[in-house]
Write a protein that holds these residues in place. Structure first.
Motif, PDB file in Angstrom:
ATOM      1  N   PRO A 213       0.793  -1.232   0.000  1.00 50.90           N
ATOM      2  CA  PRO A 213       0.000   0.000   0.000  1.00 50.90           C
ATOM      3  C   PRO A 213       0.824   1.280   0.000  1.00 50.90           C
ATOM      4  O   PRO A 213       0.278   2.359  -0.265  1.00 50.90           O
ATOM      5  CB  PRO A 213      -0.819  -0.119   1.290  1.00 50.90           C
ATOM      6  N   HIS A 214       2.093   1.199   0.335  1.00 48.42           N
ATOM      7  CA  HIS A 214       2.920   2.397   0.406  1.00 48.42           C
ATOM      8  C   HIS A 214       3.637   2.718  -0.901  1.00 48.42           C
ATOM      9  O   HIS A 214       4.310   3.748  -0.997  1.00 48.42           O
ATOM     10  CB  HIS A 214       3.948   2.270   1.538  1.00 48.42           C
ATOM     11  N   TRP A 215       3.527   1.857  -1.879  1.00 52.40           N
ATOM     12  CA  TRP A 215       4.120   2.156  -3.190  1.00 52.40           C
ATOM     13  C   TRP A 215       3.252   3.212  -3.874  1.00 52.40           C
ATOM     14  O   TRP A 215       2.043   3.016  -4.048  1.00 52.40           O
ATOM     15  CB  TRP A 215       4.190   0.893  -4.041  1.00 52.40           C
ATOM     16  N   ASP A 216       3.864   4.335  -4.254  1.00 50.19           N
ATOM     17  CA  ASP A 216       3.131   5.471  -4.802  1.00 50.19           C
ATOM     18  C   ASP A 216       3.022   5.318  -6.322  1.00 50.19           C
ATOM     19  O   ASP A 216       3.883   5.761  -7.073  1.00 50.19           O
ATOM     20  CB  ASP A 216       3.858   6.777  -4.442  1.00 50.19           C
ATOM     21  N   TRP A 217       1.914   4.707  -6.756  1.00 50.70           N
ATOM     22  CA  TRP A 217       1.745   4.435  -8.182  1.00 50.70           C
ATOM     23  C   TRP A 217       1.611   5.711  -9.008  1.00 50.70           C
ATOM     24  O   TRP A 217       2.136   5.784 -10.124  1.00 50.70           O
ATOM     25  CB  TRP A 217       0.522   3.549  -8.414  1.00 50.70           C
ATOM     26  N   ASP A 218       0.916   6.716  -8.504  1.00 48.88           N
ATOM     27  CA  ASP A 218       0.772   7.965  -9.251  1.00 48.88           C
ATOM     28  C   ASP A 218       2.137   8.609  -9.489  1.00 48.88           C
ATOM     29  O   ASP A 218       2.438   9.051 -10.605  1.00 48.88           O
ATOM     30  CB  ASP A 218      -0.149   8.933  -8.500  1.00 48.88           C
TER      31      ASP A 218
END
Length: 244
Positions: A213-218
């Protein structure tokens, strides 16, 4: 990943996984049938036959030991047990990039991917400081996803760190990984979007949760798009210089 296993397959085995598909037609039979069709009716174009040629067992493209596909990567070979030889994209179309998190350090990722007992690896590993290692040629199929179809169609990138520690995903890592992904997408004609750049968690049949959940896809896709535009500009400049 988030389940205590190392990200890329975590010993799931060669091309295993619930989403695995079995081929019902052998490659040699496909080529022979195609050759007959072309000879009798001219059905297949030369380019199509060329692609089928690389599906014949024992046929492969020339290799250079230690060569890398991404110029900024260092070559550190994975164990032969953690991947299988192929001739992508001439035998399998490459249309995905899979993002992994190793649940450990850069050194740990390299160590387990060099271990034949691990039975899994990715093509690349990216460190917190932006270092990039290539362990498997993009020509070849990495046992990374626990799903045969996705293994055959994807290039895998492992990232140093843990899924529950957002501080592990540094700016240097994001930028370096984005440049790598942009280069892969440009060379293989892969669209820069969330359909074609996915997390390990999104592979059908997987039991992994990385990149978490902490991977910033944007942020990541924004960086990939910017890097791809820069690479396209550089390619055009090189082409103009060659014509001059």
């Amino acid at each position: 990943m988030g389940n205590g296993n190392h990200s890329a397959g975590a010993g799931r085995g060669a091309d295993g996984g619930q989403g695995a598909r079995r081929r019902t037609v052998r490659r040699r039979s496909v080529l022979i049938g195609a050759g007959v069709a072309a000879a009798t009716g001219g059905v297949l174009a030369r380019e199509q036959l060329g692609r089928l040629w690389y599906q014949v067992p024992g046929v492969s493209k020339p290799r250079v030991e230690g060569a890398v596909d991404y110029a900024k990567a260092e070559w550190i070979a994975a164990s032969d047990a953690n991947w299988r030889r192929a001739d992508r994209p001439d035998d399998f179309t490459v249309d995905r990039v899979i993002i992994h998190v190793v649940q450990g350090s850069y050194a740990v990722a390299l160590k387990v991917f060099q271990d034949p007992a691990h039975r899994a690896a990715t093509h690349y590993v990216v460190g917190k400081d932006g270092r990039v290692a290539q362990l498997i040629r993009e020509l070849d199929v990495a046992y990374q996803a626990g799903n045969r179809e996705y293994n055959e169609r994807a290039v895998g990138i492992e990232h140093e760190g843990f899924v529950d520690r957002p501080q592990d995903f540094t700016g240097a890592m994001y930028e370096s990984s984005a440049r790598l992904t942009a280069d892969i997408c440009l060379r293989h004609g892969i669209p820069v979007d969330r359909t074609h750049i996915i997390g390990h968690v999104e592979v059908p049949g997987t039991d992994h949760t990385d990149p978490g959940p902490h991977w910033d896809w944007d942020r990541y896709l924004r960086l990939v798009r910017a890097a791809k535009k820069q690479l396209e500009r550089e390619r055009k400049q090189d082409e103009r210089r060659e014509r001059a």
